[in-house]
Design a protein around this motif. Structure first.
Motif, mmCIF file in Angstrom:
data_model
loop_
_atom_site.group_PDB
_atom_site.id
_atom_site.type_symbol
_atom_site.label_atom_id
_atom_site.label_comp_id
_atom_site.label_asym_id
_atom_site.label_seq_id
_atom_site.Cartn_x
_atom_site.Cartn_y
_atom_site.Cartn_z
ATOM 1 N N MET A 1 0.821 -1.204 0.000
ATOM 2 C CA MET A 1 0.000 0.000 0.000
ATOM 3 C C MET A 1 0.860 1.261 0.000
ATOM 4 S SD MET A 1 -3.012 -1.120 -0.252
ATOM 5 C CE MET A 1 -3.909 0.420 -0.030
ATOM 6 N N GLY B 1 0.123 0.794 -3.846
ATOM 7 C CA GLY B 1 -1.283 0.512 -3.614
ATOM 8 C C GLY B 1 -2.205 1.707 -3.646
ATOM 9 N N GLY B 2 -1.675 2.891 -3.971
ATOM 10 C CA GLY B 2 -2.511 4.082 -3.981
ATOM 11 C C GLY B 2 -3.306 4.235 -5.266
ATOM 12 N N GLY C 1 2.132 5.110 -4.159
ATOM 13 C CA GLY C 1 1.655 4.672 -2.863
ATOM 14 C C GLY C 1 0.499 5.521 -2.381
ATOM 15 N N VAL C 2 -0.070 5.137 -1.265
ATOM 16 C CA VAL C 2 -1.166 5.909 -0.681
ATOM 17 C C VAL C 2 -0.630 7.267 -0.234
ATOM 18 C CG1 VAL C 2 -2.428 3.862 0.067
ATOM 19 C CG2 VAL C 2 -0.736 4.881 1.593
ATOM 20 N N SER D 1 2.493 8.295 2.440
ATOM 21 C CA SER D 1 3.244 7.044 2.585
ATOM 22 C C SER D 1 4.557 7.248 3.344
ATOM 23 C CB SER D 1 3.528 6.431 1.214
ATOM 24 O OG SER D 1 4.217 7.346 0.374
ATOM 25 N N ARG E 1 -5.445 -4.188 -8.260
ATOM 26 C CA ARG E 1 -4.323 -4.170 -7.334
ATOM 27 C C ARG E 1 -4.031 -5.551 -6.749
ATOM 28 N NH1 ARG E 1 -1.511 0.276 -8.592
ATOM 29 N NH2 ARG E 1 -2.777 2.177 -8.440
#
Length: 307
Positions: free
Chosen positions: A91, A95-96, A106-107, A110, A208
């Motif tokens: 993530m 994972g974003g 990324g989220v 991060s 994802r």
């Protein structure tokens, strides 16, 4: 020329091999030797007793209970810790949601999450164990207070004083204090995976979850395998000993509900003055550790992927 090359290699290896033999191989050999004696650890005098310690080991109920707890640590701690670390690292790195300048990111925040997850690694394991011992306190601990605050008073218990919850409470602390290390480890490994792989998969309609199982996990498999072995060694070694020794009453209580093999070695050697029997338990612990590493390497063997 070939002969000179081998002499050059041997010249570099002989010193580290000698140091390894003195400080690693020799203590192991001594432990195995003392396991066949009646040495108390307090006197230089001892006699050979053959397999008496091993016969005693097989009829020792506390040993089997400790072995059961250590095997539970060995099975669950790596599984939970590695799974959480892989999820968090994925993530944080890929994972974003899609952004204008990149399809893979990324989220949000991060970088902050990396610091938060790694923070327990900054603290000594002794400090972590003490903090959670206070948190688990049935009267003044923050955990029961939080359950009170959200209306779940029925779940309140003496976490470390209840044989049914004590071991799980200790395992939760070990997961909390080790997962951050693996998040950083897996994050570093994920940054080396070309972003083109993810972008191509997303263009082909992969989600994802698919990219994780088809791209991330296969390309990180060697790192995951090494992390699994390392986490297993922590579960059987000093990490488990320190947490149980500091957090539980006895230690290892109540009623040996949290006793693990490293702690039982310590108790027999330094509390009961049975050093020879303690080394026998240590030999059993060595066999379990080597068997675990061999099984992980055997089951995890797969074709190496290059990228």
């Amino acid at each position: 020329m070939e002969h000179g090359k081998y002499r050059f290699i041997v010249g570099f290896l002989i010193v580290p091999l000698a140091i390894y033999s003195v400080f690693v191989i020799w203590p192991f050999a001594q432990s195995i030797y003392y396991s066949f004696t009646d040495w108390t650890g307090l006197s230089p005098d001892f006699e050979m007793v053959g397999f008496d310690n091993y016969i005693k080991l097989f009829s020792d109920d506390v040993f089997w209970k400790s072995l059961q707890h250590s095997l539970l640590f060995l099975l669950l701690l790596p599984l939970v810790t590695i799974s959480l670390a892989l999820f968090f690292a994925f993530m944080i790195n890929v994972g974003g949601r899609r952004r204008k300048n990149s399809a893979v990111s990324g989220v949000r925040g991060s970088s902050f999450y990396k610091i938060v997850y790694f923070f327990p690694q900054v603290l000594s394991i002794a400090i972590v164990a003490l903090l959670f011992r206070f948190a688990y306190n049935p009267r003044s601990g923050s955990l029961n207070a939080a359950l009170d605050a959200v209306g779940l008073s029925a779940l309140k218990t003496a976490w470390l004083g209840n044989p049914e919850t004590a071991l799980w409470a200790v395992m939760a602390v070990m997961v909390w204090c080790t997962v951050g290390f693996f998040v950083v480890l897996f994050s570093a490994a994920m940054t080396s995976i070309p972003r083109d792989y993810y972008e191509a998969a997303l263009l082909d309609g992969a989600d994802r979850i698919t990219t994780f199982f088809r791209i991330t996990l296969p390309l990180l498999w060697d790192t995951v395998q090494s992390g699994w072995i390392y986490m297993g060694i922590l579960a059987l070694g000093a990490e488990a000993f320190a947490v149980v020794q500091i957090m539980t009453t006895g230690p290892g209580g109540p009623a040996y509900a949290t006793t693990v093999l490293p702690l039982y070695v310590y108790l027999k050697a330094f509390r009961d003055g049975q050093a020879a029997y303690a080394t026998t338990i240590g030999v059993a612990l060595l066999v379990v550790t080597l068997a675990f590493a061999a099984v992980v390497l055997k089951l995890g063997r797969r074709e190496r992927l290059e990228y």
